[in-house]
Design an enzyme around this catalytic site. Structure first.
Site, PDB file in Angstrom:
ATOM      1  N   GLY A  44       0.862  -1.063  -0.020  1.00  0.00           N
ATOM      2  CA  GLY A  44       0.047  -0.055  -0.009  1.00  0.00           C
ATOM      3  C   GLY A  44       0.725   1.379  -0.019  1.00  0.00           C
ATOM      4  N   ASN A  45       0.097   2.358   0.237  1.00  0.00           N
ATOM      5  CA  ASN A  45       0.838   3.708   0.414  1.00  0.00           C
ATOM      6  C   ASN A  45       0.091   4.566   1.447  1.00  0.00           C
ATOM      7  OD1 ASN A  45      -0.993   5.545  -1.066  1.00  0.00           O
ATOM      8  ND2 ASN A  45      -0.339   4.134  -2.693  1.00  0.00           N
ATOM      9  N   ARG A  46       1.127   5.752   1.524  1.00  0.00           N
ATOM     10  CA  ARG A  46       0.387   6.520   2.798  1.00  0.00           C
ATOM     11  C   ARG A  46      -0.569   7.554   2.433  1.00  0.00           C
ATOM     12  NH1 ARG A  46       4.826   5.722   6.397  1.00  0.00           N
ATOM     13  NH2 ARG A  46       6.607   4.852   5.353  1.00  0.00           N
ATOM     14  N   SER A  47      -1.318   7.521   1.465  1.00  0.00           N
ATOM     15  CA  SER A  47      -2.304   8.458   0.933  1.00  0.00           C
ATOM     16  C   SER A  47      -3.654   8.210   1.956  1.00  0.00           C
ATOM     17  CB  SER A  47      -2.639   8.188  -0.469  1.00  0.00           C
ATOM     18  OG  SER A  47      -3.892   9.091  -0.676  1.00  0.00           O
TER      19      SER A  47
ATOM     20  N   ALA B 227      -3.538   8.066  -5.021  1.00  0.00           N
ATOM     21  CA  ALA B 227      -2.096   7.549  -5.129  1.00  0.00           C
ATOM     22  C   ALA B 227      -2.251   6.124  -5.631  1.00  0.00           C
ATOM     23  CB  ALA B 227      -1.628   7.606  -3.950  1.00  0.00           C
TER      24      ALA B 227
END
Ligand code: PMT
Length: 208
Positions: free
Chosen positions: A14-17, A81
């Protein structure tokens, strides 16, 4: 928001959005009287209740949801993102530690906003974001052109007051005619207001 690309039934990439930027834009569009569809991956905040919300997990699901609704959209804004890669053949069972590490093969996901830009109708306005840690303007200009966008919001990421999860953003607008609109660091809700004003101007000039 982010995408979650499964590794196995319990793990993902995943990512931090947080969804704050995208949802602020959706809220501002609603205030201006637009009919808003929010196609969103996992996020930390709640989307505006007056919008139609389509929840997805992966970039491929997001791509399919966007393409399905594209024909009826006047303005498409890509603030998510989107995960550039997915795991090949995610495991169907939880993977166990085996003392020798883990190797993941990754495949590129479709570029959603580039597909939207490539197929856009003359009446449709397509706005992307560029999330950059370095060479902000040059990288954003290249994405604006490559993805055939009408406008790109170039924002710094990876600092305390801009980017993923932050309340504020350090952003500027780059337009297809080469012009650049600078902005001071401001709340994401304030940037959404300025973005929507710019979008309305562009829509009016498209209609002329
Ligand atoms: O959600 P927040 O915590 O508020 O953070 C906001 C944000 C930093 C996520 C947001 O402001 C932002 O910059 N969003 C775009 C993030 C991104 O993926 O940027 P990019 O430079 O990698 O991609 C360029 C453009 O292509 C973006 O419009 C992106 O949505 C789109 N893209 C990227 C990859 C892909 N496979 N498909 C896409 O559509």
């Amino acid at each position: 928001g982010a995408n979650h690309e499964p590794i196995d039934p319990v793990r993902f990439i995943g990512n931090r959005s947080s969804g704050k930027m995208g949802y602020a834009i959706a809220y501002e569009a609603l205030l201006r009287g637009a009919t808003v569809t929010v196609i969103t991956g996992p996020a930390e905040v709640q989307p505006p209740v007056q919008s139609t919300v389509i929840q997805v997990q992966t970039a491929q699901e997001m791509h399919d949801a966007v393409m399905e609704r594209l024909p009826t959209a006047d303005v498409i804004i890509g603030a998510a993102a989107v995960s550039d890669y997915r795991v090949d053949n995610p495991a169907t069972q939880k993977q166990k530690r085996n003392g020798s590490g883990m190797h993941l093969d990754l495949t590129e996901n479709p570029d959603i906003i580039a597909a939207v830009g490539a197929g856009k109708k003359p009446s449709q306005l397509v706005v992307g974001f560029a999330a950059e840690t370095n060479d902000l303007i040059a990288n954003a200009q290249s994405k604006l052109k490559k993805k055939n966008l009408d406008m790109i919001v170039a924002n710094t990421v990876g600092t305390e007051n801009s980017g993923f999860g932050a309340e504020t953003t350090d952003a500027r607008f780059l337009l297809a005619d080469g012009s650049i609109e600078e902005h001071p660091i401001m709340k994401k809700s304030e940037l959404a207001e300025k973005l929507m004003t710019r979008i309305v101007d562009l829509l009016v000039s498209k209609a002329d």
